[in-house]
Scaffold this active site. Structure first.
Site, PDB file in Angstrom:
ATOM      1  N   HIS A 174     -23.107   5.201  -7.064  1.00  0.00           N
ATOM      2  CA  HIS A 174     -24.323   4.708  -7.721  1.00  0.00           C
ATOM      3  C   HIS A 174     -24.210   3.228  -8.078  1.00  0.00           C
ATOM      4  O   HIS A 174     -25.087   2.440  -7.736  1.00  0.00           O
ATOM      5  CB  HIS A 174     -24.641   5.529  -8.968  1.00  0.00           C
ATOM      6  N   GLU A 211     -29.834   2.174  -4.817  1.00  0.00           N
ATOM      7  CA  GLU A 211     -29.726   3.265  -5.788  1.00  0.00           C
ATOM      8  C   GLU A 211     -30.835   3.149  -6.832  1.00  0.00           C
ATOM      9  O   GLU A 211     -30.603   3.023  -8.032  1.00  0.00           O
ATOM     10  CB  GLU A 211     -28.339   3.271  -6.415  1.00  0.00           C
ATOM     11  N   ASP A 249     -31.146   0.997 -10.193  1.00  0.00           N
ATOM     12  CA  ASP A 249     -31.261   1.972 -11.277  1.00  0.00           C
ATOM     13  C   ASP A 249     -32.584   1.742 -12.022  1.00  0.00           C
ATOM     14  O   ASP A 249     -33.611   1.556 -11.393  1.00  0.00           O
ATOM     15  CB  ASP A 249     -30.012   1.853 -12.179  1.00  0.00           C
TER      16      ASP A 249
END
Length: 300
Positions: A273, A133, A109
């Protein structure tokens, strides 16, 4: 069947950075393996992955400013917790931790943007990068699934304040909605704890989606992401791409793009995610193998 531990990994430590206390985990000895979370998580995200790396190096996981057990910024408001401000605090903490010259980065992220940025600035100090992700290229709204697009467009509108600061949507809906399994109450409460107070304590969870590089805005973040991706798509720096299936932000054309990066190993694990909450054992084992290969090649 995977056992999902609920207890945090290691004991939190603290350093003062620019007058604010920042929390981090720092366990073991040797060359640093640095795990960096994004929004709205903390070092808690890595609790079931870090044990797989024990004995392979010094395991470091930092809480971003305003997140996890790190202090909040004061005064707070719409201009706080920008990418640049988060970067200044994290990079200062990493400097204070003296990570050495053979760093392996493990990124997710917004932690990926920060880690890719740092690696691009310290190319001779990074031994390899594992990512999942991640923010690998600027995006368009067309890259987002319709069900998620509306929520993130909401965050970037005047509705963002009530959504995030009042209703805590990022923690209560986005986080569990991007995990295949159902988190236990104890796990959710670890993620809720930094944002239990409404209002400005939750500002980081709103500033992050407003900083996402989508359709050319914000321009400074788009430029930054283009800068590090231009390096990543040509460097022979060893990479481990942990592909999530079905995934959330590395799908479609973006997945195809990232597969073009050189000197890269890929594994696929179940996850949306927050893939660490669905496939920690597979991720931990893959990163451990990646690190062993890096250390062996370097004669360590």
């Amino acid at each position: 069947m995977t056992a999902f531990g609920v207890e945090p990994y290691g004991q939190p430590k603290y350093l003062e950075i620019a007058g604010k206390r920042m929390a981090y985990i720092d366990e073991g000895k040797g060359d640093a393996i640095v795990f960096q979370h994004g929004n709205p998580t903390s070092s808690y995200l890595w609790r079931n992955i870090m044990p797989h790396l024990e004995g392979l190096g010094r395991l470091v996981a930092c809480d971003l400013i305003g997140m996890g057990a790190s202090d909040k910024l004061s005064p707070s408001g719409p201009d706080r917790y920008s990418y640049g401000e988060q970067r200044d605090f994290l990079f200062a903490l990493w400097d204070a931790l003296d990570l050495g010259d053979h760093v392996v980065l493990v990124l997710h992220d917004w932690g990926s943007a920060l880690g890719f940025d740092w690696a691009n600035q310290h190319r001779d100090r990074v031994q390899g990068i594992a990512f999942m992700e991640a923010i690998v290229t600027p995006m368009t709204w067309a890259d987002w699934p319709p069900a998620v697009r509306g929520v993130f467009q909401g965050f970037r509108s005047p509705q963002g304040e009530p959504m995030a600061l009042e209703h805590n949507i990022f923690v209560e809906r986005v986080l569990p909605g991007a995990i295949l399994r159902q988190l236990s109450d104890e796990e959710m409460n670890h993620y809720r704890r930094p944002f239990v107070n409404g209002g400005e304590d939750r500002r980081p969870t709103l500033s992050w989606p407003r900083n996402l590089p989508i359709d050319g805005e914000p321009a400074e973040v788009v430029a930054l992401v283009n800068e590090y991706r231009s390096w990543l798509e040509e460097t022979d720096m060893p990479k481990l791409f942990i592909n999530a299936e079905p995934g959330a932000i590395i799908t479609g054309r973006i997945r195809d793009y990232v597969r073009s990066w050189p000197n890269q190993t890929e594994i696929t694990v179940p996850g949306v995610h927050f893939v660490q909450e669905d496939s920690p054992e597979e991720i931990g084992a893959a990163i451990a193998q990646f690190v062993r290969q890096l250390r062996s090649a370097a004669g360590v």
